[in-house]
Motif scaffolding. Structure first.
Motif, PDB file in Angstrom:
ATOM      1  N   ALA A   2       0.833  -1.203   0.000  1.00  0.00           N
ATOM      2  CA  ALA A   2       0.000   0.000   0.000  1.00  0.00           C
ATOM      3  C   ALA A   2       0.867   1.251   0.000  1.00  0.00           C
ATOM      4  CB  ALA A   2      -0.928   0.008   1.212  1.00  0.00           C
ATOM      5  N   GLN A   3       1.967   1.235   0.720  1.00  0.00           N
ATOM      6  CA  GLN A   3       2.835   2.407   0.779  1.00  0.00           C
ATOM      7  C   GLN A   3       3.487   2.669  -0.571  1.00  0.00           C
ATOM      8  OE1 GLN A   3       2.858   4.195   3.645  1.00  0.00           O
ATOM      9  NE2 GLN A   3       3.992   5.756   2.574  1.00  0.00           N
ATOM     10  N   ARG A   7      -2.808  -0.429  -4.048  1.00  0.00           N
ATOM     11  CA  ARG A   7      -3.898  -0.330  -3.086  1.00  0.00           C
ATOM     12  C   ARG A   7      -5.190  -0.853  -3.700  1.00  0.00           C
ATOM     13  NH1 ARG A   7      -2.526   5.853  -1.176  1.00  0.00           N
ATOM     14  NH2 ARG A   7      -0.408   5.397  -0.515  1.00  0.00           N
ATOM     15  N   SER A  12      -5.259  -6.275  -2.275  1.00  0.00           N
ATOM     16  CA  SER A  12      -5.627  -7.124  -1.140  1.00  0.00           C
ATOM     17  C   SER A  12      -5.743  -8.587  -1.583  1.00  0.00           C
ATOM     18  CB  SER A  12      -6.944  -6.661  -0.528  1.00  0.00           C
ATOM     19  OG  SER A  12      -6.792  -5.387   0.056  1.00  0.00           O
ATOM     20  N   GLY A  59      -5.580  -5.419   4.212  1.00  0.00           N
ATOM     21  CA  GLY A  59      -5.413  -4.516   3.074  1.00  0.00           C
ATOM     22  C   GLY A  59      -6.136  -3.204   3.271  1.00  0.00           C
ATOM     23  N   ASP A  63      -4.235   0.270   3.435  1.00  0.00           N
ATOM     24  CA  ASP A  63      -4.603   1.324   2.478  1.00  0.00           C
ATOM     25  C   ASP A  63      -4.938   2.620   3.201  1.00  0.00           C
ATOM     26  OD1 ASP A  63      -4.261  -0.536   0.484  1.00  0.00           O
ATOM     27  OD2 ASP A  63      -6.407  -0.755   0.023  1.00  0.00           O
ATOM     28  N   ALA A  67      -2.753   5.957   2.800  1.00  0.00           N
ATOM     29  CA  ALA A  67      -3.404   7.121   2.195  1.00  0.00           C
ATOM     30  C   ALA A  67      -3.152   8.394   2.991  1.00  0.00           C
ATOM     31  CB  ALA A  67      -4.905   6.868   2.066  1.00  0.00           C
TER      32      ALA A  67
END
Length: 100
Positions: A2-3, A7, A12, A59, A63, A67
């Motif tokens: 995610a980073q 995302r 996931s 996930g 996320d 974000a």
């Protein structure tokens, strides 16, 4: 993931597959588990369901946390030009996590 900008539900899903695969490899390598094809179907369904819920909840949390820092390098790269383009290079490393 995610980073770095991977995302959403697809990311996931990828994480869930990695989680299931890693779990089976470690269980079989250590002798702690049996191959999934030998499990009773109901037990297999519960295991996959639980790991799927774990993967998608993890996930969603990842996320949400990622974000908070804004779009990742992959998302900024994708925003440079719509569609798949071979002439657009990656975001320069010095700008990948620069203040936005």
């Amino acid at each position: 993931m995610a980073q770095a900008g991977l995302r959403g539900p697809v990311a996931s899903g990828m994480f869930t597959v990695v989680r299931l695969t890693t779990d089976q490899i470690l269980e079989n390598a250590t002798g702690a588990g049996a191959p999934p094809q030998t499990w009773p179907r109901a037990e297999l369904a519960v295991d996959v369901l639980h790991k799927g819920v774990y993967g998608f909840v993890t996930g969603a949390v990842a996320d949400a946390l990622a974000a908070r820092n804004g779009p990742g390098p992959g998302q900024r790269h994708a925003a440079l030009s719509p569609g798949r383009r071979s002439d657009i290079g990656p975001v320069p490393r010095r700008e990948a996590w620069a203040a936005r």
